[in-house]
Write an enzyme that holds these catalytic residues in place. Structure first.
Site, PDB file in Angstrom:
ATOM      1  N   SER A 140      71.809   3.963   6.996  1.00 20.86           N
ATOM      2  CA  SER A 140      71.665   3.666   5.572  1.00 20.86           C
ATOM      3  C   SER A 140      71.117   4.902   4.872  1.00 20.86           C
ATOM      4  O   SER A 140      70.447   5.742   5.489  1.00 20.86           O
ATOM      5  CB  SER A 140      70.689   2.495   5.370  1.00 20.86           C
ATOM      6  OG  SER A 140      70.346   2.339   4.004  1.00 20.86           O
ATOM      7  N   TYR A 153      62.841  -1.990   7.207  1.00 22.12           N
ATOM      8  CA  TYR A 153      64.256  -1.633   7.116  1.00 22.12           C
ATOM      9  C   TYR A 153      64.433  -0.112   7.204  1.00 22.12           C
ATOM     10  O   TYR A 153      65.257   0.390   7.977  1.00 22.12           O
ATOM     11  CB  TYR A 153      64.842  -2.160   5.815  1.00 22.12           C
ATOM     12  CG  TYR A 153      66.329  -1.931   5.672  1.00 22.12           C
ATOM     13  CD1 TYR A 153      67.238  -2.753   6.344  1.00 22.12           C
ATOM     14  CD2 TYR A 153      66.833  -0.914   4.878  1.00 22.12           C
ATOM     15  CE1 TYR A 153      68.603  -2.552   6.220  1.00 22.12           C
ATOM     16  CE2 TYR A 153      68.194  -0.712   4.753  1.00 22.12           C
ATOM     17  CZ  TYR A 153      69.070  -1.525   5.419  1.00 22.12           C
ATOM     18  OH  TYR A 153      70.421  -1.318   5.299  1.00 22.12           O
TER      19      TYR A 153
END
Length: 254
Positions: A140, A153
């Protein structure tokens, strides 16, 4: 063509979202694609839509016994493995201040997003060595920038980038390992039917991207397809940011 002669890919989290887009692209390129996913409803829908070369196998990537069983089935049903796409992951919620973050929430995020990729590599590598295949991890842009209260995350996705270059050194030259870090990818219309919606964007959403639009699963799928192809044979250990230029654009609040 015999099934054992057809190139085979495993796409974790392959029944919805970015994983579904990757699976569709690889199927279009003539591969057999094993959809490894936790969601039975999504698995059934996607396999039915994509046809017999899409092989659904329910898998919890955080469970080593389940991951071992997955690759046992890949060997017995497909006979080979040419590409492993570690895409399965939880999103960045719940977003809470770190002093309120429950340890179980932290551990679950890392178990799925990071340990899951490790387990799939551990059990998939023997098959990949036989074929001279490759691995692509889906991280990401949170590996490069953050919003507040996204520590689990961001840490899990940053770990994937480091895991990528470590594996590239350990597994080369037989196996290449690369990473794709998506930016804003609209997956609303790539979900299972019961939750599928049409994405909508404001002008501000679009203008954040130098390319003038939000990304699609197809954008990530194109990068993955290239990275597992012979044309990418001199590329390993790299992280490719696919975000429409969003992380390069400075945005000031007025």
């Amino acid at each position: 063509m015999e099934e054992t002669e057809m190139r085979v890919a495993v796409v974790t989290g392959g029944a919805q979202g970015i994983g579904r887009g990757i699976a569709k692209r690889l199927l279009a390129e003539g591969m057999t694609v094993v959809l490894a996913d936790m969601d039975n409803e999504a698995l059934a829908e996607t396999a039915a839509e994509f046809g017999p070369q899409a092989v659904p196998i329910r898998t919890d990537v955080a469970d080593e016994a389940a991951v071992s069983a997955l690759f046992d089935q890949v060997r017995s049903r497909c006979g080979r493995l040419d590409a492993l796409i570690n895409n399965a992951g939880l999103t960045g919620w719940p977003r809470v201040p770190i002093e309120q973050l429950v340890l179980e929430q932290w551990n679950r995020m890392l178990a799925v997003n990071l340990t899951g990729a490790f387990l799939c590599c551990k059990h998939g590598v023997p098959l990949l060595r036989e074929s001279g295949g490759s691995i692509v991890n889906i991280a990401s842009t949170r590996t490069l920038q953050s919003e507040a209260n996204t520590e689990p995350y961001s840490a899990s996705k940053g770990g994937l980038v480091a895991l990528t270059h470590a594996l590239a050194v350990s597994l080369g030259p037989q196996i290449r390992v690369n990473c794709v870090s998506p930016g804003w990818i609209a997956v609303d219309d790539w979900q299972k039917a019961s939750v599928r919606t049409d994405p909508t964007f404001s002008e501000a959403d679009l203008s954040q991207h130098p390319v003038g639009r939000v990304g699609t699963p197809g954008d990530i799928a194109a990068s993955v397809a290239f990275l597992i192809s012979p044309e990418a044979g001199f590329i390993t250990g790299q992280n490719f940011v696919v975000d429409g230029g969003m992380t390069k654009k400075m945005i000031y609040e007025e």
